[in-house]
Design a protein around this motif. Sequence first.
Motif, short mmCIF file in Angstrom:
data_model
loop_
_atom_site.label_atom_id
_atom_site.label_comp_id
_atom_site.label_asym_id
_atom_site.label_seq_id
_atom_site.Cartn_x
_atom_site.Cartn_y
_atom_site.Cartn_z
N UNK A 166 0.85 -1.20 0.00
CA UNK A 166 0.00 0.00 0.00
C UNK A 166 0.88 1.25 0.00
N UNK A 167 0.38 2.30 -0.61
CA UNK A 167 1.22 3.48 -0.84
C UNK A 167 1.02 4.60 0.18
N UNK A 168 0.12 4.40 1.14
CA UNK A 168 -0.31 5.49 2.01
C UNK A 168 0.80 6.27 2.68
N UNK A 169 1.69 5.58 3.42
CA UNK A 169 2.72 6.28 4.18
C UNK A 169 3.68 7.01 3.26
N UNK A 170 4.07 6.37 2.16
CA UNK A 170 5.01 6.99 1.24
C UNK A 170 4.39 8.20 0.53
N UNK A 171 3.14 8.08 0.15
CA UNK A 171 2.47 9.20 -0.51
C UNK A 171 2.36 10.39 0.44
N UNK A 172 1.95 10.14 1.67
CA UNK A 172 1.82 11.22 2.64
C UNK A 172 3.18 11.85 2.93
N UNK A 173 4.21 11.02 3.06
CA UNK A 173 5.55 11.54 3.32
C UNK A 173 6.06 12.40 2.18
N UNK A 174 5.86 11.95 0.94
CA UNK A 174 6.31 12.72 -0.21
C UNK A 174 5.54 14.03 -0.33
N UNK A 175 4.24 13.99 -0.03
CA UNK A 175 3.45 15.22 -0.08
C UNK A 175 3.90 16.20 1.00
N UNK A 176 4.13 15.71 2.20
CA UNK A 176 4.60 16.57 3.29
C UNK A 176 5.95 17.18 2.96
N UNK A 177 6.83 16.36 2.36
CA UNK A 177 8.15 16.85 2.00
C UNK A 177 8.07 17.95 0.95
N UNK A 178 7.08 17.86 0.07
CA UNK A 178 6.91 18.88 -0.97
C UNK A 178 6.17 20.11 -0.46
N UNK A 179 5.56 20.02 0.72
CA UNK A 179 4.87 21.15 1.29
C UNK A 179 3.48 21.38 0.74
N UNK A 180 2.89 20.37 0.09
CA UNK A 180 1.57 20.52 -0.52
C UNK A 180 0.47 20.09 0.45
N UNK A 181 -0.63 20.81 0.43
CA UNK A 181 -1.84 20.35 1.09
C UNK A 181 -2.51 19.33 0.17
#
Length: 353
Positions: free
Chosen positions: A1-16
Amino acid sequence: MIGRRLKGARSASGYSLRALSDIIDNKVSAQAIGKYERNEDMPRSSVLLALARALNISVDFLMSADELELEGVEFRKSASSSVKEIASIEAKTLNRVEKYLAVESLLNLSSQEWDAPREAPYWASEPRDAEDAARNLRASWQLGQDPIPMLSELLEERGIKVMSLDVDRVDGLAAKVRRRDKHSARVIMIRRHTWAERKRFSLAHELGHMVLKVGVGYDPERAANRFAGAFLIPAEVLRQEIGARRTDISIGELIGLKRRFGVSIQALTYRCKDLEIITQATFGHLFKIYSDRGWRSEPFEEPHSMPWDREEPMRFQRLCFRALSEGLIGLSRAAELLEIRVKELEERLDVVA
């Protein structure tokens, strides 16, 4: 499942969630992306590709089953750093570590345990203990008393992953990276665009957090600072250079010492005070001069400072170049790993050639 990685990459990019939805032309809603992050749903292939492109990561990265987690995170940061900023920096660091470990795996390099001294962690309940820890670590790593020319390279040689990131109001981070079914990796992150002397102190400070076990009543940040000063500027060498007691010391003399040890004038002044080479009154007088000259305010830069790239960690880039040369990855993948454009990568390769 991609949940943790997707959230981490989004947080790292600073996107809501909403911003990420907008960037991918609203292929799916913010609510849908939230479900992906909670592993309540899985995106179709076209959405997965769009998310990866928007976040500057590969689909393989999103789909990887590796589970990494930062533990025991220690920061050297501004008091004004927000919770959101800290979360973003942790996510950026974890993403970079994952890329680092992936390249090592491609090259069949063992990601060895870091070369921790046998006696570590060193117990520290007072400044003298931090001094002793720095002296003992130098002895364990057979560094002698000479100044350390490239601290980032030394730490990487000892198995610590060192990386620099474009961050604000945080100078450094030290953490353990827990990996499923493998030994933990050690990582130190430093702020990229700041002068090299400040980077060196941040590296030594974070190293202090890694090797010290600080007792109750002794502030861990003060302990790490004392360790860093002692590690970069051994007491015996400094006393040989300027004497055991001084009633005054000139800026010119401090600049000469700055060049010798690769530390800031302010760090040297603190070191002289800690070792009682100068009095508290002399220390206060010098720091008033530094304040008057603007050295105590952002960006804290002093005269005769080394450029920021003099203490840049380079091992990860070298590994990417090697993987590219051996045909294990292509230009676009190498650029993605290094988080640069293909044109910039080609320019770097040309310079190296």
